[in-house]
Design an enzyme around this catalytic site. Structure first.
Site, PDB file in Angstrom:
ATOM      1  N   ARG A 225     -25.596  -2.372 -28.391  1.00  0.00           N
ATOM      2  CA  ARG A 225     -26.653  -3.460 -29.697  1.00  0.00           C
ATOM      3  C   ARG A 225     -27.769  -3.576 -29.038  1.00  0.00           C
ATOM      4  NH1 ARG A 225     -23.257  -3.797 -32.886  1.00  0.00           N
ATOM      5  NH2 ARG A 225     -21.862  -5.409 -33.153  1.00  0.00           N
ATOM      6  N   HIS A 273     -31.077   1.990 -36.788  1.00  0.00           N
ATOM      7  CA  HIS A 273     -29.690   2.049 -37.307  1.00  0.00           C
ATOM      8  C   HIS A 273     -28.611   2.695 -38.523  1.00  0.00           C
ATOM      9  CE1 HIS A 273     -27.693  -2.310 -36.697  1.00  0.00           C
ATOM     10  NE2 HIS A 273     -26.889  -1.586 -36.358  1.00  0.00           N
TER      11      HIS A 273
END
Length: 310
Positions: A225, A273
């Site tokens: 994260r 990502h």
């Protein structure tokens, strides 16, 4: 009885699930109809992907479970209207993708591959890497993904230390917990892998003080994260040389703004990502199995314990 399943994963995702989800339900012996517009009071199960705005689950009075399409559930668990059982997505494709990303980048940094792949001056720089058994790696976060990555790295002969808030036990991995355990885990981390969830307790976990706990020349790999890292502190540690490189797949704002300092920093690798993604075929099988379990009165797979830590 035909079950009514609401696909609340977004119109952009539905084409990926339009074929595999009905097929997986049929294979599991489940008679169901999937729509994106069921009246809330008629819905038996919700297939869900988190949104920017909080969903009101209170009208779904008949729903037996909310089946999340993502591994991360931190944006849902604090929703006061969510009273239904919640499951997170842990499918084989998600886990395999994360293991491949983490082991690939750990090996890249361990072997010093960048110096040979990008070598415009054709330097003959003779610097054999140590053996894996001499390169300590620490994994912060020992959930499904973190545990799988820790096992894979240990299988490659890296000395692996894992840390989580609550104590875990993984064969071949030194497992630590608590504040003292975190300091110890960081102190040996020549390569640090971040796979913690995004919670108030983990925001800016890797601040200036904790970055200073790392051995000089450590490398960071973050596919977890974005908010786990204090960006300004990391940039300072990279500029000073205390951190040799950071490979980052997740960020506070995505896509990463074009003017963000990470883009221009020579010691930062940015990936968009892509470390791991839910695959619609394997995810559909997990959803179907959980619906089958719920209808049979069996425990749900990957049910979220909202009182548990990371």
């Amino acid at each position: 009885m035909t079950l009514k399943i609401l696909f609340d994963g977004g119109e952009d995702r539905w084409p990926d699930y339009a074929a595999p989800l009905p097929a997986a339900l049929k294979a599991a012996g489940i008679d169901a109809e999937i729509r994106m517009d069921w009246p809330p009071a008629e819905v038996d199960y919700i297939v869900y992907a988190p949104k920017d705005t909080q969903t009101d689950f209170s009208p779904f009075t008949k729903a037996k479970a909310v089946l999340n399409l993502w591994a991360g559930v931190e944006t849902i668990t604090g929703n006061p209207t969510l009273t239904q059982p919640l499951t997170r997505m842990v499918d084989s494709g998600l886990t395999e993708g994360m293991v491949e990303y983490v082991t690939g980048h750990v090996l890249r940094h361990h072997l010093g591959m960048d110096a040979h792949i990008v070598n415009p001056d054709h330097d003959w720089h003779w610097a054999p890497p140590p053996l894996a058994r001499h390169r300590p790696v620490t994994v912060l976060g020992l959930g499904e993904l973190g545990s799988a990555c820790a096992r894979a790295l240990a299988a490659l002969n890296f000395p692996v230390t894992g840390w989580s808030r609550s104590q875990k036990d993984i064969d071949g991995v030194t497992c630590l917990s608590g504040d003292d355990g975190l300091a110890k885990a960081l102190s040996t981390a020549e390569i640090l892998v971040l796979l913690l969830p995004d919670t108030p307790a983990t925001t800016d976990l890797m601040n200036a003080g904790r970055l200073a706990c790392l051995p000089s020349g450590a490398v960071i790999v973050n596919p977890g994260r974005g908010p786990l890292i204090d960006d300004d502190a990391l940039l300072a540690a990279l500029d000073s040389g205390h951190v040799a490189h950071a490979t980052l797949d997740v960020f506070r704002v995505e896509p990463l703004p074009a003017d963000h300092p990470y883009w221009a920093h020579p010691k930062v690798t940015i990936t968009p990502h892509v470390a791991s993604e839910t695959r619609s075929d394997t995810a559909s099988e997990v959803i179907a199995e959980n619906i089958r379990r719920s209808e049979a009165g069996e425990p749900l797979l990957f049910r979220v314990d909202r009182t548990a830590g990371y």
